[in-house]
Motif scaffolding. Structure first.
Motif, PDB file in Angstrom:
ATOM      1  N   ILE A 123       0.846  -1.201   0.000  1.00  0.00           N
ATOM      2  CA  ILE A 123       0.000   0.000   0.000  1.00  0.00           C
ATOM      3  C   ILE A 123       0.882   1.252   0.000  1.00  0.00           C
ATOM      4  O   ILE A 123       0.671   2.179  -0.776  1.00  0.00           O
ATOM      5  N   TYR A 124       1.908   1.247   0.870  1.00  0.00           N
ATOM      6  CA  TYR A 124       2.811   2.393   0.944  1.00  0.00           C
ATOM      7  C   TYR A 124       3.492   2.640  -0.400  1.00  0.00           C
ATOM      8  O   TYR A 124       3.589   3.773  -0.858  1.00  0.00           O
ATOM      9  N   ALA A 154       0.441   3.661  -3.138  1.00  0.00           N
ATOM     10  CA  ALA A 154      -0.696   4.552  -2.873  1.00  0.00           C
ATOM     11  C   ALA A 154      -0.628   5.830  -3.700  1.00  0.00           C
ATOM     12  O   ALA A 154      -1.650   6.346  -4.148  1.00  0.00           O
ATOM     13  N   ARG A 155       0.583   6.354  -3.918  1.00  0.00           N
ATOM     14  CA  ARG A 155       0.695   7.624  -4.634  1.00  0.00           C
ATOM     15  C   ARG A 155       0.988   7.428  -6.113  1.00  0.00           C
ATOM     16  O   ARG A 155       1.135   8.379  -6.861  1.00  0.00           O
ATOM     17  N   LEU A 191      -5.859  -2.102  -4.967  1.00  0.00           N
ATOM     18  CA  LEU A 191      -5.148  -1.757  -3.735  1.00  0.00           C
ATOM     19  C   LEU A 191      -6.151  -1.592  -2.583  1.00  0.00           C
ATOM     20  O   LEU A 191      -5.917  -2.051  -1.468  1.00  0.00           O
ATOM     21  N   ASN A 192      -7.281  -0.918  -2.890  1.00  0.00           N
ATOM     22  CA  ASN A 192      -8.336  -0.796  -1.879  1.00  0.00           C
ATOM     23  C   ASN A 192      -8.875  -2.170  -1.500  1.00  0.00           C
ATOM     24  O   ASN A 192      -9.181  -2.427  -0.336  1.00  0.00           O
ATOM     25  N   ALA A 241      -6.440  -3.796   0.858  1.00  0.00           N
ATOM     26  CA  ALA A 241      -6.559  -3.198   2.187  1.00  0.00           C
ATOM     27  C   ALA A 241      -7.846  -3.648   2.865  1.00  0.00           C
ATOM     28  O   ALA A 241      -7.865  -3.915   4.070  1.00  0.00           O
ATOM     29  N   MET A 264      -1.870   2.068   7.252  1.00  0.00           N
ATOM     30  CA  MET A 264      -1.713   2.326   5.815  1.00  0.00           C
ATOM     31  C   MET A 264      -3.068   2.430   5.132  1.00  0.00           C
ATOM     32  O   MET A 264      -3.276   3.261   4.259  1.00  0.00           O
ATOM     33  N   LEU A 311      -4.357   5.523   3.116  1.00  0.00           N
ATOM     34  CA  LEU A 311      -4.813   5.315   1.740  1.00  0.00           C
ATOM     35  C   LEU A 311      -6.192   5.945   1.551  1.00  0.00           C
ATOM     36  O   LEU A 311      -6.471   6.568   0.513  1.00  0.00           O
TER      37      LEU A 311
END
Lengths: 303, 303
Positions: A248-249, A252-253, A260-261, A264, B132, B136
């Motif tokens: 995620i880190y 994320a950007r 990715l969501n 998570a 995270m 996010l």
């Protein structure tokens, strides 16, 4: 006599009146609390919602879909090998680190609680210091040790597990010791008086009584480990030992997809399931006790 | 009849139980911190740019540490602003945490009534959501076309094209508050919940106004909880670099955590990273010891 009764009644009505007017006056406090909860939880719910989005966007809703979980044959959590591997590695770390942390911590708590002297006192302070040392500092220190000293530990699984256990060890120690405080030492003394060996007294009397605290620390450690970021990132060897938090880190950007969501959200589900199941068993184990000591706050060691 | 009273065998049992945990902490908590010292006060291999640790204190060389210090305190020291920024962010974010957490914790402890369990569960929930994931969520919301800008542009009141995620100190502080405020609410709740309602009623019966009762009874009694909460939020903030990376990513907002993280990942700057770690550790040490003292005193857990 009558005057006393009337004065008591007077006092009672006054205090209940005060309380009810207080309840009205505390509308502001209630409002702040509700606003806080919305602010605290809505962003996460939105993130979970967008993991079900039917487009690449994480900002505009295009209908419900499970493509980011398993529908998309390339980029969904199920089919994207890197996301899939991260999920598996995270759960593996959670299980291994918890299985080491809890027995080690429970034994340490018992020992530190009953053994008097300078050495155990110093160890107790060390455990509490480890609880509040900024995590980044511990992670860098462990990274330095693993990379400069020749140890059995390597960057990757073994280093990550060692770091996680060190960081989490204080949890079972604090929870078990606060439970030991309420139990006292009478029970095992009685068992010893009745002819049990000290070890048998611990095993057959103390450990069952510590059951709820041990269970609570197991759940808390597991949920904390699978969410850990700082330690596992520095001690990961390469991309294959990067758990979900690091994924995620890293992305994320960098224009990620809702996969990715989804990743998570799956971790969130794992934590919540662990805690819910743990809390249900905790309620069962403490069913004979009075209300105050078995709430969710007692479970998480807050009281 | 050594077994009939807590004699020799019992005394041996407790050290044996504590031993594995104590050895673990010595090897994986105390030792790594010593490795940091050896690297900071060691040298650098001129060819490989790898650290050459100095293991013995009388061989320590202060060149690297002095270099970092001069870059912080000296003229044109480019680490200085980041250190100052860390202090400002931590103070502002921790104060905001107290201001948000106090009313929420107060309401939950005193007025939530039958909703107390539900409220507590919701207040604890952020602990089971990975940090995270929570960041996010904000990265999603604060995108250029994200929900925050969309909401702002409704009705054309605001432009709605705010670039939230590039070097804004306010966004970073918001992220820190969002990230760490749960760590403030729970100790505050525990502290406030422990104050007996009768104490406040007595103050009111003796003629104190509600405000006065709060100021002269509740507030002083909750001071240890405030201190614990401030320590539990500000200590991890000191080493936090990831909130900054995800919500800003600009050198214009970098803090001590970023200095550590950037130099850890740069070859040849290991010693520099160690020096930052040592400096943050020195700043954190007094608050850490304060925390150890308050928790040992309040929970009665001590040897």
């Amino acid at each position: 006599m009558t005057t006393l009764v009337s004065r008591v009644q007077d006092g009672l009505t006054r205090s209940t009146a005060g309380r009810s007017s207080g309840a009205k006056g505390h509308g502001v406090l209630a409002g702040v609390t509700v606003l806080y909860l919305l602010w605290s939880l809505l962003p996460v719910l939105v993130a979970v919602l967008f993991s079900f989005n039917d487009s690449r966007s994480r900002t505009s809703w295009a209908g419900f879909s499970t493509r980011w979980y398993y529908g998309d044959l390339e980029r969904s959590v199920w089919f994207d090998d890197s996301l899939h591997a991260a999920l598996i590695h995270t759960l593996r770390l959670g299980v291994i680190a918890t299985l080491i942390t809890v027995p080690l911590g429970v034994a340490l708590a018992l020992g530190l609680d009953r053994w008097r002297g300078r050495l155990p006192a110093g160890a107790n302070v060390t455990v509490l210091l480890a609880f509040v040392l900024p995590e980044t500092l511990l992670a860098v220190a462990l990274l330095f040790m693993v990379t400069t000293l020749v140890t059995p530990l390597q960057l990757g699984l073994s280093g990550q597990v060692a770091g996680l256990v060190t960081f989490q060890l204080s949890y079972p120690v604090i929870l078990v010791r606060s439970r030991l405080l309420t139990i006292g030492s009478h029970y095992e003394e009685a068992a010893i008086d009745l002819g049990a060996s000290p070890l048998a007294a611990v095993r057959r009397v103390l450990l069952p009584m510590l059951g709820p605290a041990i269970l609570a620390s197991t759940v808390l450690v597991f949920a904390d480990v699978i969410d850990n970021f700082v330690i596992v990132r520095y001690l990961s060897g390469d991309a294959s030992t990067e758990p979900t938090s690091v994924k995620i880190y890293n992305s994320a950007r960098a224009a990620p997809t809702p996969a990715l969501n989804a990743l998570a959200s799956l971790m969130l589900l794992a934590s919540l399931l662990a805690v819910l199941v743990g809390y249900a068993i905790y309620r069962f184990l403490t069913r004979g006790e009075r209300g105050g000591s078995r709430g969710i706050d007692a479970f998480t060691g807050e009281v | 009849m050594a077994e009939t009273r807590p004699g020799q065998p019992v005394r041996l049992l407790w050290p044996l139980l504590a031993l594995p945990g104590m050895v673990w902490m010595a090897l994986l908590f105390v030792m790594p911190l010593y490795v940091v010292l050896a690297i900071v006060f060691g040298g650098i291999d001129p060819v490989f740019r790898s650290p050459l640790p100095a293991w013995l204190p009388w061989e320590w060389d202060f060149t690297q540490f002095n270099f970092v210090l001069s870059r912080i305190l000296g003229e044109g020291g480019y680490f200085g602003p980041a250190m100052l920024r860390t202090a400002v962010y931590v103070v502002v974010a921790s104060s905001a945490c107290v201001l948000i957490a106090y009313p929420v914790a107060y309401y939950t402890a005193r007025y939530a009534g039958r909703y107390k369990g539900l409220l507590l569960t919701l207040l604890i929930a952020p602990f089971w959501i990975s940090y995270m994931m929570r960041m996010l969520a904000w990265v999603n919301l604060l995108q250029d076309d994200g929900l925050v800008n969309q909401a702002l542009s409704i009705g054309g009141l605001f432009p709605g094209d705010i670039d939230w995620l590039n070097g804004r100190a306010s966004t970073v502080v918001l992220g820190l508050v969002y990230g760490y405020v749960p760590y403030m609410i729970l100790p505050l709740f525990a502290g406030l919940d422990r104050i007996p309602a009768a104490t406040l009623e007595a103050a009111r019966d003796l003629g104190a106004s509600r405000l006065e009762a709060f100021r002269r009874v509740t507030l002083p009694l909750s001071r240890p909880a405030i201190v614990a909460g401030v320590l539990l939020t500000s200590l991890p903030m000191l080493g936090d670099y990831f909130t900054n990376d995800l919500l800003s990513g600009s050198p214009g907002t970098s803090t001590a955590g970023n200095l550590i993280n950037n130099s850890v990942t740069t070859p040849g700057q290991t010693g520099q990273a160690g020096a930052f770690v040592l400096l943050v550790l020195l700043v954190a040490l007094a608050p850490m010891l304060l925390y150890v003292r308050t928790t040992r005193d309040s929970s009665g857990v001590q040897s």
